[in-house]
Enzyme design. Structure first.
Site, PDB file in Angstrom:
ATOM      1  N   ASP A 116      -7.302  -6.310  -1.503  1.00 35.47           N
ATOM      2  CA  ASP A 116      -8.113  -5.748  -2.577  1.00 35.47           C
ATOM      3  C   ASP A 116      -9.532  -5.627  -2.040  1.00 35.47           C
ATOM      4  OD1 ASP A 116      -8.219  -4.599  -5.088  1.00 35.47           O
ATOM      5  OD2 ASP A 116      -8.951  -6.423  -6.052  1.00 35.47           O
ATOM      6  N   LYS A 118     -17.301   3.570  12.230  1.00 38.72           N
ATOM      7  CA  LYS A 118     -17.194   2.829  10.972  1.00 38.72           C
ATOM      8  C   LYS A 118     -16.650   1.422  11.203  1.00 38.72           C
ATOM      9  CE  LYS A 118     -14.914   2.984   6.445  1.00 38.72           C
ATOM     10  NZ  LYS A 118     -14.000   3.710   5.532  1.00 38.72           N
ATOM     11  N   ARG A 130     -13.197  -3.879   6.064  1.00 42.01           N
ATOM     12  CA  ARG A 130     -11.748  -3.910   6.297  1.00 42.01           C
ATOM     13  C   ARG A 130     -11.435  -4.261   7.749  1.00 42.01           C
ATOM     14  NH1 ARG A 130      -8.387  -1.869   2.960  1.00 42.01           N
ATOM     15  NH2 ARG A 130      -9.860  -0.322   2.192  1.00 42.01           N
ATOM     16  N   PHE A 164     -13.263   7.824   2.441  1.00 39.29           N
ATOM     17  CA  PHE A 164     -12.746   7.961   1.085  1.00 39.29           C
ATOM     18  C   PHE A 164     -13.537   7.033   0.162  1.00 39.29           C
ATOM     19  CE2 PHE A 164     -10.516   4.628   3.290  1.00 39.29           C
ATOM     20  CZ  PHE A 164     -10.407   3.599   2.357  1.00 39.29           C
ATOM     21  N   GLY A 165     -13.217   7.053  -1.114  1.00 37.66           N
ATOM     22  CA  GLY A 165     -13.871   6.152  -2.065  1.00 37.66           C
ATOM     23  C   GLY A 165     -15.374   6.372  -2.132  1.00 37.66           C
ATOM     24  N   TYR A 166     -16.129   5.324  -1.861  1.00 39.99           N
ATOM     25  CA  TYR A 166     -17.582   5.358  -1.963  1.00 39.99           C
ATOM     26  C   TYR A 166     -18.258   5.603  -0.609  1.00 39.99           C
ATOM     27  CZ  TYR A 166     -16.807   3.175  -6.552  1.00 39.99           C
ATOM     28  OH  TYR A 166     -16.396   2.907  -7.848  1.00 39.99           O
ATOM     29  N   ASP A 167     -17.487   5.980   0.399  1.00 40.25           N
ATOM     30  CA  ASP A 167     -18.017   6.084   1.763  1.00 40.25           C
ATOM     31  C   ASP A 167     -19.230   7.008   1.880  1.00 40.25           C
ATOM     32  OD1 ASP A 167     -16.176   4.285   2.656  1.00 40.25           O
ATOM     33  OD2 ASP A 167     -15.026   5.687   3.887  1.00 40.25           O
ATOM     34  N   SER A 171       0.834  -1.203   0.000  1.00 39.85           N
ATOM     35  CA  SER A 171       0.000   0.000   0.000  1.00 39.85           C
ATOM     36  C   SER A 171       0.869   1.253   0.000  1.00 39.85           C
ATOM     37  CB  SER A 171      -0.906   0.014   1.230  1.00 39.85           C
ATOM     38  OG  SER A 171      -1.662   1.203   1.273  1.00 39.85           O
TER      39      SER A 171
END
Length: 202
Positions: A70, A174, A180, A151-154, A8
């Protein structure tokens, strides 16, 4: 296992994993301290396949314990898209906003907004033995972006049991639901078992 190389570039993710494994005496190190991942092609058809590609690439180069992950978002009304293309849903180099906008557009007029996130962690230990664990979070896609955290689709994903999106939740909140966090908990249990086996074999 003293060192664990994580595939990462995300410092926050590396620190998060490091804090979780600190009690085991394992030092978590970002892959950038060793090699570049630029030439790795994540072209597998599954999350586990892509994580395996990254982990094996690193292990082949550095011969140290390696961890790769992933993550995919699977939307049922879209035949489980974006899936393995979650990070590249809106093209080859999209912004996170581009991906969210495309997903909301694709879901316009659809009644079923159920979806799930899945994270797969792929571990190769010092001896080259390979393991994988995963975590899943069920939920729904909101009709608009809400919240600025994460981040991303949060900001468009509402985990099951919540009325707020991930983008509205603190990290602590979260992690009660997160795919995760669930995968990392399983990783922690796996590493405890591996370390115990190592000690007992000596």
């Amino acid at each position: 296992m003293k060192d664990l190389i994580v595939a990462s570039h995300n410092k926050g993710k590396i620190e998060e994993i490091g804090e979780m494994l600190q009690h085991l005496g394992i030092k978590v190190i970002g892959v950038n301290d060793y090699i570049s991942m630029d030439e790795v092609e994540e072209n597998a058809l599954t999350l586990e396949g892509n994580a395996k590609i990254k982990a094996e690439f690193i292990f082949d180069k550095v011969k140290k314990a390696t961890l790769a992950d992933d993550t995919g978002l699977f939307v049922r009304a879209l035949n489980n898209e974006p899936g393995v293309r979650t990070a590249r849903y809106a093209g080859e180099n999209p912004t996170e906003k581009d991906n969210r906008v495309k997903l909301l557009k694709e879901l316009e007029g659809k009644d079923d907004r159920s979806a799930f996130f899945e994270t797969v962690l792929y571990l190769i230990d010092d001896n080259g033995k390979e393991y994988s664990v995963s975590g899943i979070c069920e939920g729904n896609i909101s009709t608009q972006e809400i919240g600025t955290k994460g981040f991303g689709y949060d900001s468009i994903f509402i985990p099951k049991g919540e009325k707020r999106t991930f983008g509205e939740l603190s990290m602590e909140e979260k992690n009660k639901y997160s795919h995760r966090a669930k995968a990392l908990n399983k990783l922690n249990e796996l590493l405890v078992r591996i370390l115990d086996e190592d000690r007992n074999s000596k």
